[in-house]
Each structure stands twice: as C-alpha cells, then as structure tokens.
Design an enzyme around this catalytic site. Structure first.
Site, short mmCIF file in Angstrom:
data_model
loop_
_atom_site.label_atom_id
_atom_site.label_comp_id
_atom_site.label_asym_id
_atom_site.label_seq_id
_atom_site.Cartn_x
_atom_site.Cartn_y
_atom_site.Cartn_z
N ARG A 141 0.88 -1.18 0.00
CA ARG A 141 0.00 0.00 0.00
C ARG A 141 0.91 1.22 0.00
O ARG A 141 1.59 1.49 1.00
CB ARG A 141 -0.93 0.01 1.21
CG ARG A 141 -1.64 1.33 1.37
CD ARG A 141 -2.75 1.30 2.38
NE ARG A 141 -3.87 0.52 1.89
CZ ARG A 141 -5.08 0.49 2.47
NH1 ARG A 141 -5.30 1.21 3.54
NH2 ARG A 141 -6.06 -0.22 1.97
N HIS B 37 -7.65 0.87 -6.38
CA HIS B 37 -7.79 -0.05 -5.24
C HIS B 37 -8.37 -1.37 -5.80
O HIS B 37 -9.52 -1.73 -5.53
CB HIS B 37 -8.72 0.56 -4.19
CG HIS B 37 -8.58 -0.03 -2.82
ND1 HIS B 37 -7.88 -1.21 -2.58
CD2 HIS B 37 -9.07 0.37 -1.61
CE1 HIS B 37 -7.94 -1.48 -1.29
NE2 HIS B 37 -8.65 -0.55 -0.69
N GLN C 227 -10.02 -4.11 -3.56
CA GLN C 227 -11.34 -3.71 -3.07
C GLN C 227 -12.39 -4.03 -4.13
O GLN C 227 -13.46 -4.56 -3.82
CB GLN C 227 -11.34 -2.21 -2.74
CG GLN C 227 -12.65 -1.71 -2.19
CD GLN C 227 -12.99 -2.30 -0.83
OE1 GLN C 227 -12.19 -2.25 0.08
NE2 GLN C 227 -14.17 -2.89 -0.69
N ASP D 122 -17.70 6.42 -0.78
CA ASP D 122 -16.43 6.31 -0.04
C ASP D 122 -16.16 7.69 0.56
O ASP D 122 -16.88 8.66 0.28
CB ASP D 122 -15.32 5.86 -1.00
CG ASP D 122 -14.05 5.41 -0.26
OD1 ASP D 122 -14.04 5.43 0.99
OD2 ASP D 122 -13.07 5.06 -0.94
N CYS E 87 -16.55 1.14 0.98
CA CYS E 87 -15.34 0.30 1.14
C CYS E 87 -14.79 0.37 2.56
O CYS E 87 -14.00 -0.47 2.95
CB CYS E 87 -14.30 0.64 0.10
SG CYS E 87 -13.14 1.89 0.58
N ARG F 171 -13.44 -9.30 1.73
CA ARG F 171 -12.04 -8.98 1.42
C ARG F 171 -11.15 -10.20 1.65
O ARG F 171 -10.27 -10.51 0.84
CB ARG F 171 -11.53 -7.79 2.26
CG ARG F 171 -12.06 -6.42 1.87
CD ARG F 171 -11.57 -5.94 0.50
NE ARG F 171 -10.12 -5.84 0.42
CZ ARG F 171 -9.40 -4.76 0.74
NH1 ARG F 171 -10.00 -3.69 1.22
NH2 ARG F 171 -8.08 -4.75 0.60
#
Ligand code: CP
Length: 311
Positions: A107, A134, A137, A229, A269, A297
């Site tokens: 990340r 992402h 996700q 988000d 998310c 996830r």
C-alpha cells in the site's frame, strides 16, 4: 536484469485483469469461501510480505488472515515515509524482499511507486491501494454484488461522491469490464471527476456503459447498487475545508437511496465517516452490504494470492 528476475504476473491496477480473469478469481473466491478447508494447505510454506506506507485495517488483516488460513505466513513491514529502513531505496529493498518472499503486497501513496515495485520484484506484486486504484477492493465488491444480486451483467452501479478517487477508478474499470453499467455521480470540475485517461481506457474494454453525472438524484435513478467512499482520501487532507463545502449534496442518505431501485443495495469500502458521505440510517439499514463487503475482502485476497502464484 536482476539475477533473480523472472516474468511474473502482478496486480498493479484493475487494467491488469481481463473479464475472464476477474470471473475466474471470483469463482475461486466463492469456492474458497464455501469450502475453506479444501484450501487449508494451499499456501503451505509460502510467505507474503506486506509493505505499508499508509495505515490500514481491512487490507492488512484480511491479507494476513488469508495467508494464515491457507497454511502460509504474512509479514508486515512499515514503509511509512516511502522508504525502507535507514533510507534504503524502494528498488533495493524490493529486490532483497524478492529473495525472501513468494509474493509482495504494498500500500503506497503514489501509483508510480507500485509500478516501480512491480518493475524490480521477481515475485508477484499486489496493489493494496494507491491514490489512483484499489483493485483488491473492487474484486471483493464484485463478489459481494454477485452474491446479493445473483449476477453482475446488466446491473447499474452508481458511484456517489469523489469521482476522482481510487475506489471510483477501480469501480469504473472493474465493474464495466464485467458488463455492469457505471454512473459516476460527482461534483462538477476536474478535481472531483474521474481521470479522463482512465475513463478512455475503461470505455475501450467495457462491456457496460460508463457515464458521469453531476445531479445526485438523477444519477442514482434505476441503480441496483449505490456505492460511496470518503470525501477526503489519503493524500487529500490539505483540501479538507473545500471538500467539506463541495460534497454534502452527494451524501448517501435515505432520500437518495429512495430514488434508486426498490431492492438497491448500498456499499462503502470503509472506513466510513458517518454523518458525512453516508448516514447512520443507511449504514445500518437492511439493504446495507458494507459488512459483507468488508468480510469478503479475506476470501478474495485468498483467491488473488493463490491465482497470481499459480500463473
Ligand atoms: N477498504 C480498505 O482498504 O480498508 P483499509 O484502509 O482499512 O485497508
């Protein structure tokens, strides 16, 4: 070329997967979720190194749990500030890690950094989120939508909020690739709209429609899924004051959800900022899919790692 370098598949952005590959990973995740014991030894002896420049709850823990449940091991390593210990460069650090690990998940703030990691790593590299994309996700989101709706093709997803952030971009690319229609509902202006180059590339490969709309009530009409988000993604902190002025009309609340299809689900998310991009009422409603989405996830991280390692 580095001595240990070989051709490997990476997941650096959503553009790295075609439609068939996404569906293959979703099927694998579904199978792993339904029968975890069958894959209990699938990654025995394998090591995942997880590099984090930015904080995380879901990505860190879901990847680590995924490795544990498949008989492997995950190592967390902080690269806060963008460099390895004692100022070692990303390039040198990643080349060393490639000698220890079977897979690297990172990340990092800048997409250029994950691309650089991919260039020098001799093991698969997974983008655990940058400011631009992402992809992990989106794979979990697609699994969740398919579970809730029984299909993906032909559904409409309305992404409401910051159209230029990572989850918006990944939603545009991933969802349209599998035949969903995507409407990005965002404030006017380049700052809050999807990256034009991402829109162009996504449209080239899309089997669903991609539209951008600036009227929240109009944008969610006919939506099967509403997605939102944070209004202030990582790296946007300095714009907080302005964003707090611009985004309130794009809040996902009961009135907005009432304009979508009757059986519309709502996704986020996470982490959520209750009372800002989403209300308590919507977050906690029966039609909210956010916890199942977060739970998925782990199943999709399992599938992504396993799929990349067997390429
Ligand atoms: N959605 C998501 O990536 O959560 P984290 O930032 O907690 O990993």
């Amino acid at each position: 070329m580095d001595e240990g370098r070989r051709m490997v598949r990476h997941l650096l952005s959503d553009f790295d997967l075609n439609r068939e590959e996404i569906l293959e990973i979703l099927d694998l995740a579904e199978e792993m979720k339904g029968d975890p014991g069958r894959y209990g030894d699938a990654l025995r002896g394998k090591t995942l190194v997880m590099l984090f420049e930015l904080p995380s709850l879901r990505t860190r823990v879901s990847f680590e749990a995924a490795m544990t449940q498949m008989g492997g091991h995950a190592i967390f390593y902080s690269i806060a500030g963008g460099s390895f210990t004692r100022g070692e460069t990303l390039r040198d650090g990643v080349r060393v890690l490639s000698r220890y690990a079977d897979c690297i998940m990172a990340r990092v703030l800048r997409q250029e950094d994950i691309e650089r990691i991919g260039e020098v790593a001799s093991v698969p590299v997974i983008n655990g989120m940058t400011m631009k994309y992402h992809p992990c996700q989106n794979i979990a989101d697609l699994l969740t939508i398919r579970e809730k709706k029984g299909t993906l093709k032909g559904l409409k997803i309305a992404y409401v909020g910051d159209g230029g952030c990572n989850t918006a971009h990944s939603t545009i690319i991933g969802c349209s690739n599998v035949g969903m229609d995507v409407t990005v509902v965002c404030p006017e202006g380049a700052r809050y709209s999807p990256d034009p180059e991402i829109l162009r590339r996504a449209r080239e490969r899309a089997s669903g429609r991609i539209e951008v709309c600036h009227d929240p009530l109009e944008g969610v009409e006919g939506a099967d899924v509403i997605y939102t988000d944070t209004w202030i993604s990582a790296g946007m902190e300095e714009e907080k004051e302005e964003r707090m002025r611009v985004f309130p009309p794009f809040q996902v609340n009961s009135e907005l959800v009432g304009r979508a299809k009757e059986d519309c689900i709502v996704m986020h998310c996470l982490p959520a900022h209750r009372g800002y991009e989403i209300t308590d009422e919507v977050m906690d409603a029966p039609y909210s899919a956010v916890l199942d989405q977060a739970g998925n996830r782990m199943h999709t991280e399992k599938a992504i790692i396993y799929w990349l390692l067997r390429q």
